[in-house]
Design an enzyme around this catalytic site. Structure first.
Site, short mmCIF file in Angstrom:
data_model
loop_
_atom_site.label_atom_id
_atom_site.label_comp_id
_atom_site.label_asym_id
_atom_site.label_seq_id
_atom_site.Cartn_x
_atom_site.Cartn_y
_atom_site.Cartn_z
N ASP A 34 -10.30 -3.56 -5.68
CA ASP A 34 -9.80 -2.79 -4.54
C ASP A 34 -10.64 -1.51 -4.41
OD1 ASP A 34 -8.42 -1.19 -2.71
OD2 ASP A 34 -6.45 -1.81 -3.44
N SER A 90 0.83 -1.20 0.00
CA SER A 90 0.00 0.00 0.00
C SER A 90 0.87 1.26 0.00
CB SER A 90 -0.95 -0.04 1.20
OG SER A 90 -1.96 0.95 1.09
N HIS A 142 -8.33 -4.68 -0.91
CA HIS A 142 -7.11 -3.95 -0.55
C HIS A 142 -6.33 -4.75 0.49
CE1 HIS A 142 -4.62 -0.34 -0.46
NE2 HIS A 142 -4.50 -0.52 0.85
#
Length: 438
Positions: A358, A220, A389
Site C-alpha cells: 500500500d 481507509s 490501497h
C-alpha cells in the site's frame, strides 16, 4: 523479525466454501479466540511461498481452558493478483482511485436523513438483503467509506451488492459534505475521526431493527472512524458481532511525516487527495465561510485564503478541519481523532487488513496492528503482500474481475463469526438442558 519475510494469518475461507464449512464445531468451546501467527513460509515444507499471498487461519482456545477440547480450524486462502500488473501497489491503487471497480452493480437502496444536534444533516443509504443469511439471522453491516466517499462510489456499490446477496442488510454512511447533491446545513464537514454521524446511523439501525445484530466495516479513513467509535464507550459494542477495518493508517500523527516523503510517491498521493478535498470544501464555501454563517470561533476568513494554496492534507487539516471541533493544534487534532488510542478498548472480534505494498500506508504504521494482535486475542492482523490501497483486484492475466479479494474476505469473515455465534448459542442451550436434567 523482518516484516518482508513474514505473512500474517487471517480468519478467511475460500470464496467457494459455504459458511458452515468454516466455523468451529458447536458445543466444543466455551469461548472463541483468535491469535496471530507470523510464519516464515519459506522455511515450511508445505510448499507455500510469500509470493502466492497465501493466508492461513488458525482458531484456537485460550491456554487457560486446558480442560476443554482444543479445536483448530484451518482454512487456506490465496490472493492471486492479476499476472501482469497485480503485484504493483501503485497500479492497484491507481485503478481503485480512477475506476473504483469494473462493471459495478447498482444496488437499490433508500436514503435516510438524520438531523444532528448542531443542525447538520447526516445521510446514509439503506440496502435490504437479497437472500437469506446462512445462519438465518437478521444481520446488518454498518459501513463507513473512505475519505470523502459515499454509497455511490463504485467500490462501495460492489461490496454492498455482494453483501446483500449473502443475506446482509447494509447501511452505508455518506460522509458529511461528500455527496455533491446534498447541501450542508451547518458549518461543519466530516473529519478524520469524528464519529457523530456514524454513531447516529448505528443508533437508527438499532432502534429500527431491534432484533438485528451488527457487523461493523470501515474502509481507509472509515476504518479509523469505526474503530474509534467502538472504543469510545463499551455501549457502542453492544449487539456488535465483529468489526473489520481495511487499509487504514491507525495514527494520523505518525503518518503525517511519512505523507510528506517522496518514497512510494506518497507526497504525490498526498497532493492529489488534498486537491480533491479542496474541491469538496470549496463547493460548500457558502455554508462554511459565508457571512451569514455562525462559524466556529477559531475558523476565520483568512483560512479560506490559506486553503487555496494548500498542497497537502496536513495543511488543510491545520487551517480548516481541526477547527470544526475546536482543536488548538494539529498535533492535538491528530492525537484525539486517531483510533490508535482506542483500539485496546475493543473487545469484539476485530480484523485489521492492510496490504504490504500500500503506497499510502508506510510500513512503520503496520507495527501498530501487528503489536495489538500479539497482545489481544480478539484481534487478527491480515497482511497480504499485494493489493495496494483498497485495490485487491483479482483476475487471471490482464483484466480484473468485478469482485475483489477484499469483498470476499470481509463477507467470509463475517459469515464465520455469525456461524460461531450461532453455534455458541446452541452450545449454551445444550449445556443448560443438560444441567436441568442433572
Amino acid at each position: 523479525m523482518c516484516m518482508e519475510n513474514f505473512v500474517s494469518c487471517c480468519p478467511q475461507a475460500s470464496p467457494h466454501q459455504h459458511c458452515e464449512h468454516i466455523s468451529p464445531k458447536p458445543c466444543q468451546h466455551k469461548e472463541f479466540f483468535y491469535f496471530l501467527i507470523f510464519a516464515d513460509l519459506d522455511q515450511f515444507s508445505s510448499g507455500w511461498h510469500l509470493s502466492s499471498g497465501t493466508l492461513e487461519l488458525l482458531n484456537k482456545l485460550p491456554p487457560h481452558l486446558t480442560h476443554d477440547v482444543k479445536t483448530r480450524l484451518k482454512c487456506n486462502v490465496r490472493y492471486i493478483p492479476p499476472l501482469i500488473w497485480g503485484k504493483s501497489g501503485h497500479i492497484q491503487t491507481a485503478l481503485y482511485g480512477k475506476m473504483g471497480r469494473v462493471r459495478s452493480p447498482h444496488p437499490y437502496g433508500h436514503r435516510k436523513f438524520i438531523t444532528m444536534s448542531d443542525g447538520a444533516t447526516s445521510t446514509f443509504d439503506l440496502f435490504e438483503p437479497l437472500a437469506e443469511h446462512c445462519v438465518g439471522d437478521d444481520i446488518t453491516m454498518v459501513i463507513c467509506p473512505g475519505i470523502a466517499n459515499h454509497s455511490e462510489k463504485q467500490y462501495i456499490r460492489t461490496f454492498v451488492d455482494y453483501a446483500q446477496k449473502n443475506g446482509y442488510r447494509c447501511a452505508v454512511l455518506n460522509h458529511l459534505g461528500a455527496l455533491p447533491n446534498i447541501e450542508l446545513t451547518s458549518p461543519r464537514m466530516f473529519t478524520y475521526g469524528c464519529t457523530w454521524e456514524f454513531g447516529a446511523m448505528v443508533n437508527y439501525i438499532k432502534k429500527t431493527y431491534p432484533l438485528t445484530q451488527l457487523v461493523v466495516v470501515g474502509f481507509s479513513l472509515g476504518g479509523n472512524i469505526v474503530c474509534k467509535y467502538l472504543g469510545e464507550t463499551q455501549a457502542n459494542q453492544e449487539k456488535v458481532l465483529c468489526c473489520v477495518s481495511v487499509c487504514q493508517g491507525y495514527s494520523a500523527l505518525r503518518a503525517q511525516e511519512t505523507f510528506m516523503q517522496w518514497d512510494q510517491c506518497r507526497r504525490f498521493y498526498n497532493f492529489l487527495m488534498a486537491d480533491n478535498m479542496k474541491k469538496i470544501i470549496l463547493s460548500h464555501r457558502q455554508a462554511l465561510f459565508g457571512d451569514h454563517v455562525k462559524k466556529p470561533q477559531s475558523l476565520e476568513d483568512t483560512d479560506l485564503s490559506r486553503l487555496y494554496t494548500a498542497t497537502s492534507l496536513m495543511q488543510i487539516d491545520d487551517n480548516v478541519m481541526r477547527k470544526f471541533h475546536g482543536y488548538n493544534s494539529l498535533k492535538e487534532y491528530y492525537e484525539e481523532e486517531s483510533c490508535m488510542r482506542y483500539l485496546h478498548r475493543i473487545y469484539v472480534p476485530l480484523m485489521l487488513v492492510n496490504a504490504a505494498d500500500d503506497p499510502l500506508v508506510h510500513e512503520s504504521l503496520l507495527t501498530i496492528p501487528k503489536s495489538l494482535s500479539e497482545k489481544r486475542e480478539n484481534v487478527m492482523f491480515v497482511l497480504p503482500l499485494h493489493g495496494g490501497h483498497l485495490g485487491f483486484f483479482e483476475g487471471s492475466v490482464l483484466f480484473p474481475e468485478p469482485l475483489t479479494w477484499m469483498d470476499k474476505l470481509v463477507v467470509e469473515y463475517a459469515n464465520a463469526i455469525c456461524q460461531w455465534e450461532r453455534n455458541k448459542s446452541q452450545c449454551s442451550d445444550t449445556e443448560q438442558v443438560e444441567a436441568d436434567l442433572e
